[in-house]
Design a protein around this motif. Structure first.
Motif: not given
Length: 303
Positions: A33-43
């Motif tokens: 649930a937390c991954a997409e915004p975190i990983i998207g921001s990392v990218h």
């Protein structure tokens, strides 16, 4: 908190907000649930940091080195050199200076969910490796986590005995861990000769519960790991380094050139590895796979 990231000002302390969300994942929040915004921001920050490097190099003298990633470097002269409006230049400069800070929240979600890795890792890994290659950021942990293979079939040929195996691996952080698990499956399983790894070293590689601190457990190498072309596959590398041959990763095991040993603790404490023997290849299948190795490199089956 993770959901706030996409709308959070890019020139604000976004890594701090992501780290707070990552801490919640470490305490039990859902990593998917937390991954997409975190990983998207990392990218996005990886891409912005690469754009900063491109503009810095394009607007300076050939001998100019890329600056150290420290916010103290951000001044009017630097922003003018980067170009564009001040807001954009500031965003790129901050990405260059803060990209290391994205590793903890990214690792929090990547190391706790194979689903997160399957959804997001492949798209981000090239940018991570490109930025790391500039040698201004230590992104080893992030690059290793993005490169973890899950549910990956591996053809393993044991040259001294001329035998072949299909092994399915997942969650393995580096080739030290892979080496231990292959020795456990093949030597410990009685399929090839040698000394099997200790029960404690296997437990450290596979225990579902997070590793608690460092141990003094030592693992000893049973093989020389080689690719299809005979080149060394180093223990310090990754399973992702094993070349793909006709749709399958192909690994050749040889007698070790000398005795190697290493600390048996796994690279990612929260990520247990798996290596399961799917089946023993028939003699005909094994010969066929050996035929795919490069002739004359010494890695065909022993006579």
């Amino acid at each position: 908190m993770a959901a706030l990231l996409p709308a959070f000002p890019p020139i604000g302390p976004r890594p701090m907000l992501a780290t707070a969300a990552g801490f919640c994942v470490e305490r039990g929040a859902d990593p998917v649930a937390c991954a997409e915004p975190i990983i998207g921001s990392v990218h996005q920050d990886l891409l912005d940091a690469l754009e900063f490097a491109h503009r810095w190099t394009a607007t300076g003298a050939a001998e100019d080195e890329l600056p150290e990633p420290d916010e103290k470097i951000i001044d009017d002269a630097l922003l003018s050199r980067i170009g564009g409006d001040v807001y954009e230049a500031t965003r790129l400069a901050l990405a260059w200076c803060s990209v290391d800070k994205w590793q903890p929240p990214a690792l929090a979600v990547l190391c706790r969910s194979a689903e997160v890795r399957r959804r997001h890792a492949f798209a981000i890994l090239p940018a991570c490796r490109d930025l790391a290659a500039l040698e201004r950021h230590d992104l080893k942990c992030l690059a290793y986590a993005l490169a973890v293979l899950d549910d990956e079939p591996l053809v393993v040929l044991h040259r001294p005995t001329g035998t072949g195996f299909e092994v399915r691996i997942g969650g393995i952080g580096d080739n030290f861990q892979l080496h231990t698990l292959l020795a456990h499956v093949l030597v410990g399983g009685g399929h090839v000769p040698g000394t099997a790894p200790s029960a404690q070293s296997v437990l450290l590689a596979t225990e579902p519960e997070p590793a608690q601190g460092r141990t003094q457990t030592i693992a000893t190498g049973a093989f020389e790991l080689r690719g299809q072309d005979g080149r060394q596959i180093w223990n310090e590398g990754l399973p992702d380094d094993i070349p793909v041959v006709e749709g399958r990763r192909l690994l050749v095991l040889d007698e070790p050139a000398y005795q190697r040993s290493w600390n048996a603790d796994r690279f990612f404490p929260h990520l247990p590895g798996t290596a399961d023997l799917t089946r023993v290849l028939t003699a005909e299948e094994t010969r066929s796979w050996f035929d795919r190795t490069t002739p004359g490199n010494g890695i065909g089956p022993s006579s």
